[in-house]
Design a protein around this motif. Structure first.
Motif, short mmCIF file in Angstrom:
data_model
loop_
_atom_site.label_atom_id
_atom_site.label_comp_id
_atom_site.label_asym_id
_atom_site.label_seq_id
_atom_site.Cartn_x
_atom_site.Cartn_y
_atom_site.Cartn_z
N ARG A 110 -7.70 71.21 -117.29
CA ARG A 110 -6.52 71.30 -118.15
C ARG A 110 -5.65 70.07 -117.98
NH1 ARG A 110 -3.25 75.88 -116.36
NH2 ARG A 110 -4.23 75.48 -114.38
N GLU A 111 -4.80 69.83 -118.98
CA GLU A 111 -3.81 68.74 -118.89
C GLU A 111 -2.85 69.08 -117.75
OE1 GLU A 111 -3.28 65.83 -120.73
OE2 GLU A 111 -5.30 66.20 -121.46
N PRO A 112 -2.27 68.08 -117.09
CA PRO A 112 -1.33 68.35 -116.01
C PRO A 112 -0.06 69.02 -116.54
CG PRO A 112 -1.39 66.01 -116.51
CD PRO A 112 -2.46 66.67 -117.32
N ALA A 113 0.56 69.81 -115.69
CA ALA A 113 1.82 70.46 -116.07
C ALA A 113 2.85 69.39 -116.39
CB ALA A 113 2.31 71.34 -114.92
N PRO A 114 3.74 69.65 -117.37
CA PRO A 114 4.74 68.65 -117.74
C PRO A 114 5.61 68.20 -116.56
CG PRO A 114 4.72 70.46 -119.32
CD PRO A 114 3.80 70.83 -118.20
N SER A 115 5.85 69.08 -115.61
CA SER A 115 6.68 68.71 -114.47
C SER A 115 5.99 67.65 -113.60
CB SER A 115 7.01 69.93 -113.63
OG SER A 115 5.82 70.49 -113.12
N ARG A 116 4.67 67.65 -113.57
CA ARG A 116 3.92 66.66 -112.78
C ARG A 116 3.69 65.39 -113.57
NH1 ARG A 116 -1.20 69.08 -110.54
NH2 ARG A 116 -1.63 66.89 -110.30
N GLY A 117 3.71 65.48 -114.87
CA GLY A 117 3.49 64.30 -115.68
C GLY A 117 2.07 63.80 -115.55
N SER A 118 1.83 62.67 -116.15
CA SER A 118 0.48 62.09 -116.06
C SER A 118 0.56 60.79 -115.27
CB SER A 118 -0.09 61.86 -117.45
OG SER A 118 0.73 60.96 -118.16
N GLU A 119 1.05 60.92 -114.05
CA GLU A 119 1.20 59.77 -113.16
C GLU A 119 -0.16 59.10 -112.95
OE1 GLU A 119 1.84 60.81 -109.04
OE2 GLU A 119 3.18 59.08 -108.84
N CYS A 120 -0.17 57.80 -113.06
CA CYS A 120 -1.40 57.05 -112.79
C CYS A 120 -1.60 57.02 -111.28
CB CYS A 120 -1.28 55.63 -113.35
SG CYS A 120 -2.73 54.62 -112.96
N LEU A 121 -2.72 57.55 -110.83
CA LEU A 121 -2.99 57.60 -109.40
C LEU A 121 -3.25 56.22 -108.82
CD1 LEU A 121 -5.17 60.84 -109.31
CD2 LEU A 121 -2.73 60.57 -108.82
N VAL A 122 -3.78 55.33 -109.62
CA VAL A 122 -3.99 53.95 -109.16
C VAL A 122 -2.62 53.29 -108.95
CG1 VAL A 122 -4.90 51.68 -109.82
CG2 VAL A 122 -6.25 53.75 -110.28
N GLU A 123 -1.74 53.48 -109.92
CA GLU A 123 -0.40 52.91 -109.82
C GLU A 123 0.36 53.50 -108.62
OE1 GLU A 123 3.08 51.67 -112.90
OE2 GLU A 123 2.26 53.68 -113.15
N LYS A 124 0.14 54.77 -108.35
CA LYS A 124 0.78 55.41 -107.20
C LYS A 124 0.40 54.72 -105.90
CE LYS A 124 1.04 59.87 -104.84
NZ LYS A 124 0.55 61.25 -104.82
N VAL A 125 -0.88 54.42 -105.73
CA VAL A 125 -1.35 53.74 -104.53
C VAL A 125 -0.78 52.33 -104.46
CG1 VAL A 125 -3.40 52.80 -103.36
CG2 VAL A 125 -3.46 55.11 -104.34
N MET A 126 -0.85 51.62 -105.57
CA MET A 126 -0.37 50.24 -105.59
C MET A 126 1.14 50.16 -105.35
SD MET A 126 -3.14 48.60 -105.85
CE MET A 126 -2.73 46.93 -106.27
N ASN A 127 1.90 51.08 -105.92
CA ASN A 127 3.35 51.11 -105.70
C ASN A 127 3.68 51.45 -104.25
OD1 ASN A 127 3.88 50.38 -108.32
ND2 ASN A 127 4.35 52.45 -109.01
N GLU A 130 3.23 48.31 -102.30
CA GLU A 130 4.36 47.41 -102.56
C GLU A 130 5.60 47.86 -101.78
OE1 GLU A 130 7.02 45.65 -106.27
OE2 GLU A 130 5.21 46.80 -106.70
N GLN A 131 5.84 49.15 -101.72
CA GLN A 131 6.98 49.66 -100.95
C GLN A 131 6.83 49.34 -99.47
OE1 GLN A 131 7.13 53.81 -101.96
NE2 GLN A 131 7.98 53.43 -103.99
N GLN A 132 5.62 49.46 -98.94
CA GLN A 132 5.38 49.13 -97.53
C GLN A 132 5.63 47.64 -97.27
OE1 GLN A 132 4.41 51.13 -94.88
NE2 GLN A 132 4.86 52.83 -96.23
N LEU A 133 5.17 46.81 -98.19
CA LEU A 133 5.39 45.37 -98.07
C LEU A 133 6.87 45.04 -98.11
CD1 LEU A 133 4.42 42.43 -97.97
CD2 LEU A 133 4.17 42.52 -100.46
N HIS A 134 7.60 45.64 -99.05
CA HIS A 134 9.04 45.42 -99.15
C HIS A 134 9.75 45.84 -97.88
CE1 HIS A 134 9.58 44.99 -103.79
NE2 HIS A 134 8.67 44.17 -103.30
N GLU A 135 9.37 46.97 -97.33
CA GLU A 135 10.00 47.45 -96.10
C GLU A 135 9.75 46.47 -94.95
OE1 GLU A 135 12.46 49.41 -93.82
OE2 GLU A 135 12.15 49.86 -95.94
N TYR A 136 8.54 45.99 -94.85
CA TYR A 136 8.19 45.02 -93.80
C TYR A 136 9.01 43.74 -93.95
CZ TYR A 136 5.32 42.14 -90.71
OH TYR A 136 4.89 41.32 -89.70
N LEU A 137 9.09 43.21 -95.17
CA LEU A 137 9.84 41.98 -95.42
C LEU A 137 11.35 42.20 -95.23
CD1 LEU A 137 7.94 40.62 -98.55
CD2 LEU A 137 7.81 39.77 -96.19
#
Length: 161
Positions: A110-127, A130-137
């Motif tokens: 089924r399509e994901p529930a509207p509350s979960r949205g259709s978040e890109c799982l690849v983008e989630k990992v990449m973001n 990026e957050q870890q890199l920003h925290e380190y810097l």
């Protein structure tokens, strides 16, 4: 991903300006000589740092540059964002593709529930990366690196020449 040489020169210039034995501002000629880069190229970099409030230009015959904030208040992330920009490193360009929809579907198809949205799982990992890199810097400041260099005796060796 690779940072530009401008980021490298900006970080080294700020480290030079933060050296404790330097009581006055540093002229562009001295700074460019120390970094072994052309004055015109370094001037463009210093202009960006000045516009963003990381350095201050001191006018006059004996003018030059000095830090506009304490060295402990200038993080590597600040410098990277001034020179490289503040844009997000990764953006999912595939959000309308069939592959993206398959990654977003529930286990039963089924399509994901509207509350979960259709978040890109690849983008989630990449973001997340990026957050870890920003925290380190963000944790590493001009002062923290200068302190480590002083502990290693790096600037004392440079003074003896």
């Amino acid at each position: 991903m690779q940072y530009s040489k401008s980021t490298d020169y900006a970080l080294h210039a700020l480290l030079h300006l933060a050296r404790p034995e330097l009581r006055n501002n540093v002229g562009i000629k001295e700074l460019s000589g120390m970094l072994e880069v052309s004055e015109s190229y370094l001037s463009k970099i210093m202009s960006k740092l000045r516009q963003d409030g990381l350095v201050r230009a001191v006018p006059g015959a004996n003018g030059g540059y000095e830090l506009a904030r304490p060295a402990q208040a200038i993080s590597f992330l600040d410098v990277v964002q001034v020179i490289e920009g503040r844009q997000q490193m990764f953006e999912c360009s595939n959000s309308r593709s069939r592959q993206h929809r398959l990654l977003a579907e529930e286990e039963d198809g089924r399509e994901p529930a509207p509350s979960r949205g259709s978040e890109c799982l690849v983008e989630k990992v990449m973001n997340g990366a990026e957050q870890q890199l920003h925290e380190y810097l963000r944790k590493h400041t001009i002062q923290s690196v200068l302190d480590e260099a002083l502990q290693r005796g790096g600037f004392q060796a440079a003074k003896k020449r």
